[in-house]
Motif scaffolding. Structure first.
Motif, PDB file in Angstrom:
ATOM      1  N   UNK A 105       0.876  -1.184   0.000  1.00  0.00           N
ATOM      2  CA  UNK A 105       0.000   0.000   0.000  1.00  0.00           C
ATOM      3  C   UNK A 105       0.907   1.225   0.000  1.00  0.00           C
ATOM      4  N   UNK A 106       0.655   2.098  -0.954  1.00  0.00           N
ATOM      5  CA  UNK A 106       1.418   3.347  -1.048  1.00  0.00           C
ATOM      6  C   UNK A 106       0.453   4.481  -0.675  1.00  0.00           C
ATOM      7  N   UNK A 107       0.579   4.984   0.543  1.00  0.00           N
ATOM      8  CA  UNK A 107      -0.349   6.025   0.975  1.00  0.00           C
ATOM      9  C   UNK A 107       0.366   7.375   1.059  1.00  0.00           C
ATOM     10  N   UNK A 108      -0.360   8.427   0.741  1.00  0.00           N
ATOM     11  CA  UNK A 108       0.288   9.750   0.692  1.00  0.00           C
ATOM     12  C   UNK A 108      -0.629  10.832   1.240  1.00  0.00           C
ATOM     13  N   UNK A 109      -0.001  11.921   1.659  1.00  0.00           N
ATOM     14  CA  UNK A 109      -0.745  13.133   2.003  1.00  0.00           C
ATOM     15  C   UNK A 109       0.163  14.327   1.700  1.00  0.00           C
ATOM     16  N   UNK A 110      -0.453  15.435   1.334  1.00  0.00           N
ATOM     17  CA  UNK A 110       0.348  16.639   1.064  1.00  0.00           C
ATOM     18  C   UNK A 110       0.863  17.223   2.372  1.00  0.00           C
ATOM     19  N   UNK A 111       2.099  17.685   2.332  1.00  0.00           N
ATOM     20  CA  UNK A 111       2.669  18.256   3.562  1.00  0.00           C
ATOM     21  C   UNK A 111       2.994  19.742   3.430  1.00  0.00           C
ATOM     22  N   UNK A 112       3.100  20.278   2.214  1.00  0.00           N
ATOM     23  CA  UNK A 112       3.564  21.666   2.057  1.00  0.00           C
ATOM     24  C   UNK A 112       2.493  22.655   2.517  1.00  0.00           C
ATOM     25  N   UNK A 113       2.908  23.865   2.944  1.00  0.00           N
ATOM     26  CA  UNK A 113       1.925  24.847   3.416  1.00  0.00           C
ATOM     27  C   UNK A 113       0.889  25.194   2.348  1.00  0.00           C
TER      28      UNK A 113
END
Ligand code: KIV
Ligand code: ZN
Length: 521
Positions: A105-113
């Motif tokens: 499973x490749x899970x992601x979330x945006x981190x930049x402001x």
């Protein structure tokens, strides 16, 4: 777990993660069918890619089925699915990769402001909570979890470190640091990777990965800089397919490390002589042509035009070539067979070129080959590849060109008469146009009415000479989706008609709207 794996000759192993079927498919017009993905999955597995990202299971039933199908056929590669940081996506992804020998499973979330504020509308602490909860849930479902910080390179360094630490603590085995908008410079990217590996607690227990976009043409350079700084997985795609300007090109990454082993003492499992074949398969499947001067797999990558270069090459190939064409599967142009060649020799030739056709497929290809021999003096390997690729691509299309007649020339009006087979029914229409190609496309619109808009029409010669086959690419769009089609024929106008119809078939597949001869929308 140690983040470093050694090869027999004590080089560090670099894991190649291919995202042609996920990020690559996000290129407008590059939609792939289930059969396309199964074919590509097999090829990627065969050439030695370590991880194949086959799609984004929660995004559509088609993507779910594709990840599931690729997962069940891969012998060696790990098969990954992408998922956002929510429970529904992660469970759907786990369900799709469950069928793999090795699933991820490749899970992601945006981190930049900028992404937190405008895309997620989340505060930093909420993003951090999602990192922990998403990776924890994914790890409860599969052993192999990769976490990505979308837009990592534009994220505040301290916050990125907190997120990476949280993902490692929650059980991610791979940490991916995407340059999502292709903004970094190689020295900046390598400094970032080095800082994370050196200073985040637990970093020595995981594999760091690069995922670089090519908006400034730096994707390959940034990925290699990331490896020099300690990353051991590279995310890349065949022909550099991907969002906007694309991703790092797999073939360039592999050959850069192989040719410059002195500067890059690393090794991949990829069987480089198969690179050209897979590049051509991706081009056929997506309808995206390979630029002539594309590094490694372009038609001109090993051509020498100037007299001085040709002279040097004749004396010693190393004067102007840093690798041999055969190292990447670019054979010399071979004159193959002509009118008198039999079916047995033709079958052998196909096997040499890497094709295994069914009995019926072989008969069809042989008939088309004989027809080509009647129309073209010399038939080269490239002609046979174009012919067979064309046949594989269009065999099951619902709309097919049965016959075409065109009147063109100085005296106008240019007219086309077309016989289209739509779901087994023949529809015959005539139309005029501003030139023969316009007349053909108008006749197709009359036979299978639709509102798709023509976005691209492009013609390329397969080989030299005025009797060369033409490969035509067409891209159509409707309802915010686009699809490409490609066809080859010794008659450019026939190839144009078939490429247009191929794009129409594919557009119907991606929009789910059928023509039935009357209502393609
Ligand atoms: O470019 C990107 O950030 C991505 C992630 C989803 C890995 O494709
Ligand atoms: Zn990406």
């Amino acid at each position: 777990m140690s983040s470093v794996s050694k090869t027999q000759d004590n080089k560090d192993r670099i894991f190649i993660f291919d995202t042609t079927m996920r990020d690559g498919e996000q290129s407008p017009g590059a939609a792939m069918s289930l059969d396309n993905k199964i074919e590509l999955g097999r090829l990627l597995d065969q050439i030695g890619v370590d991880i194949i990202e086959a799609g984004f299971p929660a995004s559509s039933v088609g993507d779910f089925e594709a990840v599931k199908a690729v997962a069940s056929i891969c012998e060696n590669a790990t098969v990954a699915g992408l998922s956002r940081a929510n429970e529904k996506d992660i469970r759907r992804c786990a369900e799709a990769v469950r069928h793999a020998k090795r699933g991820r499973i490749h899970t992601f979330i945006s981190t930049s402001p900028i992404h937190r504020k405008h895309k997620l509308q989340m505060e930093a602490h909420q993003v951090l909570e999602h990192v922990t909860s998403s990776v924890t849930l994914a790890r409860s479902l599969v052993d192999d979890v990769e976490w990505s910080a979308e837009d990592a390179t534009r994220t505040e360094r301290d916050f990125l470190k907190q997120c990476v630490e949280a993902a490692i603590k929650a059980g991610a085995g791979t940490i991916n640091i995407p340059d999502t908008v292709g903004y970094s410079y190689p020295d900046e990217y390598s400094e970032l990777i080095k800082d994370l590996i050196t200073n985040v607690p637990g970093a020595d227990k995981v594999i760091f990965s690069t995922h670089c976009h090519n908006d400034l043409g730096l994707a390959v350079a940034n990925s290699l800089a990331g490896v020099r700084a300690g990353a051991r997985q590279i995310e890349c795609s065949i022909n550099g397919m991907g969002e906007r300007a694309g991703n790092a090109a797999l073939e360039e990454i592999v050959m850069a490390m192989r040719v410059r082993g002195d500067a890059m003492p690393f090794e991949t499992r990829v069987d480089s002589p198969q690179l050209t074949r897979i590049s051509q398969a991706v081009s056929r499947i997506t309808g995206f042509p390979i630029q002539y001067n594309k590094a490694i797999v372009g038609k001109n990558a090993f051509s020498h035009e100037s007299g001085i270069h040709q002279d040097g090459m004749l004396k010693n190939a190393q004067t102007y070539e840093i690798m041999r064409p055969e190292d990447v599967g670019q054979g010399h142009t071979n004159l193959v067979m002509g009118k008198l060649s039999g079916k047995h020799a033709f079958k052998k030739k196909l096997e040499e070129l890497g094709y295994t056709l069914s009995d019926n497929g072989l008969i069809d290809a042989f008939v088309r080959f004989k027809d080509l021999c009647d129309r073209k003096k010399q038939v080269f390997d490239e002609d046979i590849i174009a012919l067979v690729d064309d046949q594989i691509a269009h065999a099951d299309d619902a709309i097919q060109v049965a016959r075409l007649r065109v009147v063109a020339g100085t005296d106008g009006p240019q007219t086309a008469e077309i016989d289209l087979k739509v779901d087994g029914e023949n529809i015959w229409k005539t139309a005029r146009g501003n030139g023969p190609v316009d007349a053909i496309f108008n006749a197709i619109r009359a036979a299978a009415p639709h509102e798709a808009v023509l976005e691209l029409y492009q013609v390329q010669a397969v080989t030299e000479g005025t009797d060369a086959q033409a490969t035509v690419n067409v891209r159509l769009s409707a309802n915010g989706r686009s699809a490409s089609g490609r066809a080859a024929d010794a008659d450019t106008l026939v190839a144009s008609a078939r490429a247009y119809v191929a794009a129409l078939n594919r557009l119907q597949a991606v929009t789910g709207v059928r023509s039935g001869g009357v209502n393609v929308a």
